[in-house]
Structures are given as structure tokens and as C-alpha cells.
Design an enzyme around this catalytic site. Structure first.
Site, PDB file in Angstrom:
ATOM      1  N   ASP A  46      37.072  80.662  35.526  1.00  0.00           N
ATOM      2  CA  ASP A  46      36.838  82.108  35.582  1.00  0.00           C
ATOM      3  C   ASP A  46      36.723  82.577  37.034  1.00  0.00           C
ATOM      4  O   ASP A  46      36.591  83.769  37.303  1.00  0.00           O
ATOM      5  CB  ASP A  46      35.633  82.524  34.731  1.00  0.00           C
ATOM      6  CG  ASP A  46      34.327  81.937  35.214  1.00  0.00           C
ATOM      7  OD1 ASP A  46      34.344  81.111  36.146  1.00  0.00           O
ATOM      8  OD2 ASP A  46      33.266  82.308  34.650  1.00  0.00           O
ATOM      9  N   SER A  47      36.817  81.632  37.991  1.00  0.00           N
ATOM     10  CA  SER A  47      36.963  82.001  39.402  1.00  0.00           C
ATOM     11  C   SER A  47      38.204  82.874  39.585  1.00  0.00           C
ATOM     12  O   SER A  47      38.356  83.524  40.616  1.00  0.00           O
ATOM     13  CB  SER A  47      37.064  80.744  40.276  1.00  0.00           C
ATOM     14  OG  SER A  47      38.027  79.854  39.763  1.00  0.00           O
ATOM     15  N   ASP A  85      37.673  77.555  31.074  1.00  0.00           N
ATOM     16  CA  ASP A  85      36.330  78.119  31.209  1.00  0.00           C
ATOM     17  C   ASP A  85      36.061  79.101  30.081  1.00  0.00           C
ATOM     18  O   ASP A  85      36.961  79.849  29.674  1.00  0.00           O
ATOM     19  CB  ASP A  85      36.261  78.908  32.534  1.00  0.00           C
ATOM     20  CG  ASP A  85      35.212  78.370  33.477  1.00  0.00           C
ATOM     21  OD1 ASP A  85      34.298  77.657  33.025  1.00  0.00           O
ATOM     22  OD2 ASP A  85      35.316  78.668  34.677  1.00  0.00           O
ATOM     23  N   LYS A 113      34.643  74.613  29.208  1.00  0.00           N
ATOM     24  CA  LYS A 113      33.486  74.494  30.100  1.00  0.00           C
ATOM     25  C   LYS A 113      32.550  75.681  29.887  1.00  0.00           C
ATOM     26  O   LYS A 113      33.004  76.827  29.795  1.00  0.00           O
ATOM     27  CB  LYS A 113      33.949  74.442  31.561  1.00  0.00           C
ATOM     28  CG  LYS A 113      32.782  74.385  32.566  1.00  0.00           C
ATOM     29  CD  LYS A 113      33.247  73.990  33.947  1.00  0.00           C
ATOM     30  CE  LYS A 113      33.826  75.101  34.766  1.00  0.00           C
ATOM     31  NZ  LYS A 113      32.922  76.245  35.018  1.00  0.00           N
ATOM     32  N   GLU A 115      28.671  77.339  31.226  1.00  0.00           N
ATOM     33  CA  GLU A 115      27.628  77.295  32.249  1.00  0.00           C
ATOM     34  C   GLU A 115      26.260  77.408  31.592  1.00  0.00           C
ATOM     35  O   GLU A 115      26.065  78.243  30.700  1.00  0.00           O
ATOM     36  CB  GLU A 115      27.785  78.482  33.220  1.00  0.00           C
ATOM     37  CG  GLU A 115      29.035  78.410  34.069  1.00  0.00           C
ATOM     38  CD  GLU A 115      29.121  79.554  35.073  1.00  0.00           C
ATOM     39  OE1 GLU A 115      28.135  80.283  35.286  1.00  0.00           O
ATOM     40  OE2 GLU A 115      30.215  79.710  35.651  1.00  0.00           O
ATOM     41  N   GLU A 182      27.577  71.978  40.576  1.00  0.00           N
ATOM     42  CA  GLU A 182      28.048  72.836  41.676  1.00  0.00           C
ATOM     43  C   GLU A 182      26.921  73.110  42.665  1.00  0.00           C
ATOM     44  O   GLU A 182      25.823  73.558  42.277  1.00  0.00           O
ATOM     45  CB  GLU A 182      28.591  74.168  41.113  1.00  0.00           C
ATOM     46  CG  GLU A 182      29.024  75.119  42.229  1.00  0.00           C
ATOM     47  CD  GLU A 182      29.909  76.281  41.755  1.00  0.00           C
ATOM     48  OE1 GLU A 182      30.273  76.336  40.564  1.00  0.00           O
ATOM     49  OE2 GLU A 182      30.213  77.132  42.621  1.00  0.00           O
TER      50      GLU A 182
END
Ligand code: KIV
Length: 265
Positions: A46-47, A85, A113, A115, A182
Site C-alpha cells: 500500500d506504499s 497488502d 499482509k 499491519e 519495519e
């Protein structure tokens, strides 16, 4: 790359104490180059909200955006493991997590993925029980930027360090296949990687993870940052082409040359 890389290959790396190289990707052309250069895991991150769309965080990224870029990446891929993501709020409830993880897997992801720590335990358990490999992202979690108050290194004080270590263990027990760390101190990464049986992937987390990941544009010097962060290296410095830069990245990760102490906290 011609063999399809699976979760089992990452487990084998952990057992063999060998390293694997990962990069983010958002389009077919760079995906083709990195996949052929030997990048084993490609994350449609999602960057993309920051490096493709130009936002100042990952929060505006939607499921439709992620699915669009996943489909582009899939067309360029030749055997690398594709991780997708889950965007901001797309797994805020168990029902949302099911529906959205299903959409990503049906669009071609090999894993997803998410978070978070304790609050994603149930989601991790439910998805992994249903056959979806989950990578849990700990440390600096960009979707929580408004709560964290900035892009800072996490796990520096003892309470935070113990919380991250305990969440990593709980996520492993809940069925996570991979843990992404991270921006945490290298010493904490070492403790987590030694404690867990599942493979770890790091960005700004030192050399002790089993895999390393970087935003693909950072690896080729197309920074979106005002100044180059410590954990980023421009692999174009010693390469004549983007393909060579990706090959050098893979080689430096595998030979423990990247990240160096100067890329770590
Ligand atoms: O979205 C992303 O690109 C990521 C990486 C920074 C690991 O989560």
C-alpha cells in the site's frame, strides 16, 4: 525465475539460515525485471499510495487500487511469490478481512499482509485456518501513522520492545506464516528472529531477518523521500541498468552485504 516460489521455500531459507530477497512492485515492467533478477517475494504494497499516487501516507489507498496494481504485477511476474497488502480498514472487522482477503487471493495473490499486533490475532487465525497465508507487519506500521505521530523507529524502550516481541510470538501461534518487521532496533530483530520458528522479513530492522524488503523505487534511486532514509540503498550507484541494480540487490541480501550497520538502527 521459473520455479513458483511458495511459503515452503521461505521456511526452508529459515532452516538453512540462508537469506531471501523481496521488493515491492506496482506495475508489470519493473515486476518482470525484478522477478527475472531473482527477487523471490514481490509485495504489492500500500506504499503505492505514496510512491505511485503521491499521497503523504498509505491511508487513502483503497481495495480497488490494490487490486488494480496486483493485476498489473501478476502479468509481469514469472514465478516470484506475490504478496498483497490489505489496505487501511480493509480488515477492520473479521467479515471485512474475509471478503477482502478472498478478493486479493482470487486476483492472484499467494499471501496477504496485515499491519498490527494483538488486535489482528483473531483475523490471522481465521484467515490462516481457511488456507490464506498471512504475513503480520509489526514495528513501524504506516497505517497507524496518525496514532504513532510520525515515521519513527519503534521498540526503543523496554515496554515497547517487550510488546513487539510478545506480539510476534502470539502471531506465530495464531498461524502467521511470516512476520515483517519495519524500523526497529537491530538487536530486537535478532531476538525476534531467534525466538520465532517462522521466517521474518525486515526493512530498517538490521541484518538478522531471513528476508529483506525495500520499496522498488528506493532501490533504484527514484526516492519519494526528501532525504534518503538510513535503511535505503540506491543500487543504481554500481549498476548500468535497472535489471543489474535488482540483481545486485538480490546478491547483497543473500551475501549479508545489505543491510550494513549503517543501514540499521
Ligand atoms: O507497503 C509497503 O510497501 C510495505 C513495505 C514498506 C514493507 O509495507
Amino acid at each position: 525465475m521459473n520455479k513458483n516460489i511458495t511459503i515452503k521455500d521461505f521456511r526452508n531459507h529459515k532452516k538453512a539460515k540462508s537469506k531471501f530477497a523481496c521488493l515491492t512492485a506496482y506495475d508489470a515492467s519493473l515486476t518482470k525485471l525484478m522477478s527475472e533478477a531473482g527477487v523471490e517475494l514481490i509485495l504489492v504494497g500500500d506504499s503505492l499510495g505514496m510512491v505511485v499516487q503521491g499521497h503523504d501516507s498509505t491511508i487513502p489507498v483503497s481495495m480497488e487500487d490494490l487490486l488494480y496494481h496486483l493485476r498489473c504485477v501478476k502479468r509481469g511476474n514469472s514465478g516470484s511469490h506475490l504478496m498483497a497488502d490489505m489496505p487501511f480498514m480493509s480488515y477492520a472487522t473479521e467479515k471485512l478481512a474475509y471478503d477482502n482477503a478472498m478478493r486479493l487471493m482470487q486476483a492472484g495473490a499467494n499471501s496477504i499482509k496485515v499491519e498490527g499486533g494483538e488486535w489482528i490475532l483473531k483475523t490471522t487465525e481465521l484467515l490462516s485456518e481457511r488456507g490464506i497465508p498471512v504475513c503480520a507487519h509489526l514495528g513501524l506500521t504506516p497505517q497507524s501513522i496518525n496514532r504513532l505521530g510520525g515515521y519513527y523507529v519503534q521498540g526503543r524502550d523496554i515496554e515497547d520492545k517487550n510488546r513487539i516481541l510478545s506480539e510476534a510470538k502470539q502471531l506465530e501461534d495464531a498461524g502467521a506464516e511470516l512476520i515483517l518487521l519495519e524500523c526497529i532496533p537491530a538487536i530486537l530483530t535478532e531476538e525476534i528472529s531467534q525466538t520465532l520458528k517462522i521466517p521474518t522479513i525486515g526493512i530498517g530492522a538490521g541484518v538478522s531477518t531471513d528476508g529483506q524488503i525495500m520499496v522498488c523505487y528506493d532501490a533504484i534511486g527514484a526516492y519519494s523521500w526528501e532525504s534518503q532514509p538510513k535503511f535505503v540503498k540506491n543500487f543504481m550507484d554500481d549498476a548500468d541498468s535497472i535489471f543489474d541494480a535488482f540483481k545486485n540487490y538480490v546478491s547483497e541480501v543473500k551475501n549479508l552485504k545489505f543491510p550494513s550497520v549503517k543501514n540499521s538502527f
